[in-house]
Design a protein around this motif. Structure first.
Motif, short mmCIF file in Angstrom:
data_model
loop_
_atom_site.label_atom_id
_atom_site.label_comp_id
_atom_site.label_asym_id
_atom_site.label_seq_id
_atom_site.Cartn_x
_atom_site.Cartn_y
_atom_site.Cartn_z
N MET A 270 -26.37 -2.96 -5.92
CA MET A 270 -25.78 -3.09 -6.98
C MET A 270 -23.93 -3.58 -5.66
SD MET A 270 -24.54 0.77 -7.78
CE MET A 270 -25.71 1.15 -9.27
N PRO A 271 -23.24 -3.74 -6.57
CA PRO A 271 -21.80 -4.58 -5.92
C PRO A 271 -21.50 -3.00 -5.13
CG PRO A 271 -21.75 -5.24 -7.55
CD PRO A 271 -23.00 -4.34 -8.03
N GLN A 272 -21.04 -3.73 -3.77
CA GLN A 272 -20.07 -2.21 -2.87
C GLN A 272 -19.10 -2.54 -3.48
OE1 GLN A 272 -22.40 -0.45 -0.78
NE2 GLN A 272 -23.97 -1.38 -2.13
N ALA A 273 -18.86 -1.25 -3.70
CA ALA A 273 -16.68 -0.91 -3.56
C ALA A 273 -15.76 -1.43 -2.36
CB ALA A 273 -16.28 0.32 -3.52
N ALA A 274 -14.88 -2.51 -3.04
CA ALA A 274 -13.96 -3.04 -2.11
C ALA A 274 -13.56 -2.25 -1.10
CB ALA A 274 -13.17 -3.80 -2.94
N ARG A 275 -12.98 -2.40 0.03
CA ARG A 275 -12.01 -1.39 0.86
C ARG A 275 -11.15 -1.38 0.55
NH1 ARG A 275 -8.31 -2.55 4.90
NH2 ARG A 275 -8.83 -4.76 4.94
N PRO A 276 -10.10 0.18 0.61
CA PRO A 276 -8.88 -0.01 -0.01
C PRO A 276 -7.62 -1.08 0.93
CG PRO A 276 -9.44 1.79 0.48
CD PRO A 276 -10.67 0.77 1.26
N ILE A 277 -6.70 -1.18 0.49
CA ILE A 277 -6.07 -2.93 0.97
C ILE A 277 -4.91 -1.44 1.45
CG2 ILE A 277 -3.86 -4.71 1.08
CD1 ILE A 277 -5.20 -5.52 -1.49
N HIS A 278 -4.66 -1.70 2.68
CA HIS A 278 -4.00 -1.17 3.72
C HIS A 278 -2.66 -1.61 3.55
CE1 HIS A 278 -7.37 -0.19 5.92
NE2 HIS A 278 -7.50 1.22 4.79
N VAL A 279 -1.39 -0.62 3.19
CA VAL A 279 -0.33 -1.20 2.90
C VAL A 279 1.05 -0.86 3.83
CG1 VAL A 279 -0.94 -2.28 1.09
CG2 VAL A 279 0.36 0.10 1.50
N VAL A 280 2.50 -1.25 4.27
CA VAL A 280 2.89 -0.80 4.97
C VAL A 280 4.08 -0.48 4.00
CG1 VAL A 280 5.08 -0.89 7.04
CG2 VAL A 280 2.24 -1.53 7.30
N LEU A 281 4.92 0.44 3.70
CA LEU A 281 6.25 0.62 3.32
C LEU A 281 7.29 0.14 3.85
CD1 LEU A 281 5.03 3.96 1.18
CD2 LEU A 281 5.29 1.34 0.56
N PHE A 282 8.00 -0.68 3.89
CA PHE A 282 9.42 -1.12 4.45
C PHE A 282 10.33 -1.20 3.45
CE2 PHE A 282 10.55 -3.74 8.27
CZ PHE A 282 11.84 -3.50 8.26
N GLY A 283 11.47 0.00 3.58
CA GLY A 283 12.15 0.72 2.89
C GLY A 283 11.55 1.63 2.20
N LEU A 284 12.43 2.08 1.86
CA LEU A 284 12.40 3.55 1.29
C LEU A 284 13.91 4.05 0.04
CD1 LEU A 284 9.96 5.25 3.75
CD2 LEU A 284 9.07 4.32 1.85
N GLY A 285 13.93 3.18 0.03
CA GLY A 285 15.45 3.03 -0.63
C GLY A 285 15.46 3.57 -1.96
N ALA A 286 16.06 3.29 -3.54
CA ALA A 286 15.89 3.31 -4.69
C ALA A 286 14.19 2.21 -5.04
CB ALA A 286 17.31 2.78 -5.51
N LEU A 287 14.22 1.59 -4.91
CA LEU A 287 13.14 0.35 -5.06
C LEU A 287 11.80 1.41 -5.24
CD1 LEU A 287 11.62 -1.17 -6.69
CD2 LEU A 287 12.29 -3.16 -5.10
N GLY A 288 11.61 1.03 -3.16
CA GLY A 288 10.47 1.96 -1.55
C GLY A 288 10.09 3.10 -2.59
N SER A 289 11.13 3.93 -3.02
CA SER A 289 11.01 5.35 -3.27
C SER A 289 10.22 5.02 -4.76
CB SER A 289 11.94 6.34 -3.72
OG SER A 289 12.86 6.23 -2.41
N LEU A 290 10.35 4.36 -5.66
CA LEU A 290 9.62 4.67 -6.79
C LEU A 290 8.21 3.40 -6.79
CD1 LEU A 290 12.02 3.13 -9.28
CD2 LEU A 290 11.20 4.90 -9.41
N VAL A 291 7.85 2.44 -5.81
CA VAL A 291 6.71 2.59 -5.44
C VAL A 291 6.00 3.61 -4.67
CG1 VAL A 291 5.55 0.93 -3.05
CG2 VAL A 291 7.78 -0.30 -4.54
N VAL A 292 6.50 4.04 -4.55
CA VAL A 292 5.55 5.39 -4.08
C VAL A 292 5.33 5.74 -5.18
CG1 VAL A 292 5.89 7.62 -2.85
CG2 VAL A 292 6.56 5.54 -1.92
N ARG A 293 6.31 5.51 -6.05
CA ARG A 293 5.77 7.19 -7.06
C ARG A 293 5.19 6.63 -8.02
NH1 ARG A 293 9.77 6.71 -11.98
NH2 ARG A 293 8.23 7.32 -14.46
N CYS A 294 5.19 4.59 -7.82
CA CYS A 294 4.04 4.25 -8.44
C CYS A 294 2.44 4.19 -8.28
CB CYS A 294 4.00 2.51 -8.94
SG CYS A 294 3.24 1.99 -9.88
N LEU A 295 2.37 4.37 -6.77
CA LEU A 295 1.26 4.52 -5.96
C LEU A 295 0.89 5.64 -5.88
CD1 LEU A 295 2.14 2.37 -2.84
CD2 LEU A 295 0.75 2.22 -4.34
N ALA A 296 1.83 6.85 -6.79
CA ALA A 296 1.25 8.49 -6.32
C ALA A 296 -0.10 8.55 -8.19
CB ALA A 296 2.54 9.10 -6.47
N GLU A 297 0.48 7.36 -8.96
CA GLU A 297 -0.41 7.63 -10.06
C GLU A 297 -1.73 7.58 -10.12
OE1 GLU A 297 1.34 7.97 -13.06
OE2 GLU A 297 3.29 8.62 -12.35
#
Length: 374
Positions: A1-28
């Motif tokens: 059976m195929p093995q689950a892929a490892r998560p991609i480890h990411v860095v958030l660089f900038g937590l302004g208006a767009l950065g905060s919405l990227v966090v919101r997106c990831l929270a989905e």
């Protein structure tokens, strides 16, 4: 059976208006993307726990926002793979940030408009990034809503259903309420009309930065001959206060710019081959403008499509960026064109379906079993 892929480890660089919405997106719910570090130069954010800034984000863990990329990477619980670059737009203001990330061995996915097709107007900048990425065995790219979606990716997908394309017309009308300070600075919202005209003429503001790039990309992909791109701007004011939706602007006083229509023309001689209009208003419906993306392709099969409401600018960009993560992480080293990404994108949940061998297949019913993506 195929093995689950490892998560991609990411860095958030900038937590302004767009950065905060990227966090919101990831929270989905993106099980194949894991935040392992965060960077913001704002003293009000650096040193605070990510969970304190975003209490609804289960993926925040024990991450502390750091004031520099080097500090963030040193504190990460596991090595990072990719950096979401969510700061500014102009090449001269972001190049050092991008090169630092590439030198650290990180793939980079930038929200800067200049990063969608940088070789067009910033050839030296693009060449330096490409060389740095190749030297470190990583990938660098940029995308968003426009450019990256409404003015290029979506029209090109629609054009797959026709041939003999002669002309492309795209109109995007959006609500810019809540736009971040970075966009305000270079687009020109809330200026006095004369001040807007003076700054456009001097190049101190440029409006939406990616329209020539989108026009060139459309022309290249569809084989349309053009010899230049020309842009023009029109402004709208109101005789009443308009809420900007941002703390930095607050209520915009009467007489200041609350609406901008930017038009880009891909011309062949005197003929308009590609026309793009971006209508950017605070609370556009108050001025009789419906938020929508409309695309018309004149070819062997005439296509007219509309997205209503228009794809959200900031939250839409956040989603486009997050959903491009696997495309960039899996691409060859160097400067990567997001238009080369697979049409359907990556499997977001990290799984695929097969027929369930334990169930009976009968007419009108297909039993499925979920297995990890390879």
């Amino acid at each position: 059976m195929p093995q689950a892929a490892r998560p991609i480890h990411v860095v958030l660089f900038g937590l302004g208006a767009l950065g905060s919405l990227v966090v919101r997106c990831l929270a989905e719910g993106y099980p194949l993307i894991r935040v392992v570090a965060a960077v913001d130069h704002d003293p009000a954010k650096a040193g605070r726990r990510l969970a304190e800034l975003y209490p609804d984000f289960a993926g925040a863990g024990e991450i502390v926002v750091r004031g520099s990329l080097a500090e963030a990477l040193a504190a990460a619980p596991v090595p990072a793979d990719l950096l979401y670059h969510l700061t500014e737009s102009a090449p001269e203001r972001i190049e050092r940030q991008l090169l630092e990330a590439l030198a650290a061995g990180l793939d980079v996915l930038s929200a800067s408009e200049a990063m969608f097709h940088p070789a067009l107007r910033h050839a030296d900048f693009a060449a330096r990034l490409d060389a740095a990425a190749r030297a470190n065995g990583v990938t660098v790219s940029g995308t968003g809503i426009n450019p990256g979606f409404s003015f290029d990716s979506v029209p090109l997908v629609l054009a797959r259903a026709t041939s003999g394309v002669r002309r492309v017309t795209i109109t995007r009308a959006i609500d810019v309420t809540g736009t971040g300070p970075g966009d305000i600075d270079h687009v020109g919202y809330a200026l006095w009309p004369r001040e807007f005209e003076e700054k456009i003429a001097s190049g101190r503001i440029v409006g939406h930065m990616g329209m020539p790039e989108s026009i060139a990309a459309i022309a290249e992909r569809l084989g349309l001959a053009i010899d230049r791109v020309e842009e023009k701007w029109e402004t709208e004011v109101a005789d009443f206060p308009v809420d900007s939706g941002t703390p930095s602007l607050g209520m915009i006083e009467p007489g200041r710019v609350i609406g901008i229509t930017q038009t880009g023309l891909g011309l062949s001689g005197d003929e308009t081959v590609i026309r793009m209009s971006l209508i950017m208003y605070y609370d556009p419906e108050r001025f009789g403008i419906a938020a929508a993306d409309t695309i018309e392709i004149d070819g062997a099969h005439h296509i007219r499509a509309s997205l209503r409401p228009a794809a959200l600018s900031l939250f839409g960009a956040a989603n486009v960026i997050v959903n491009a993560t696997a495309d960039v992480h899996g691409a060859a080293p160097g400067l990567y064109d997001m238009l080369e990404a697979p049409l359907a994108g990556e499997r977001r949940g990290g799984f695929r379906y097969v027929l369930d061998p334990a169930a009976d297949v009968r007419p009108g019913a297909v039993p499925l079993k979920r297995v990890p993506s390879a």
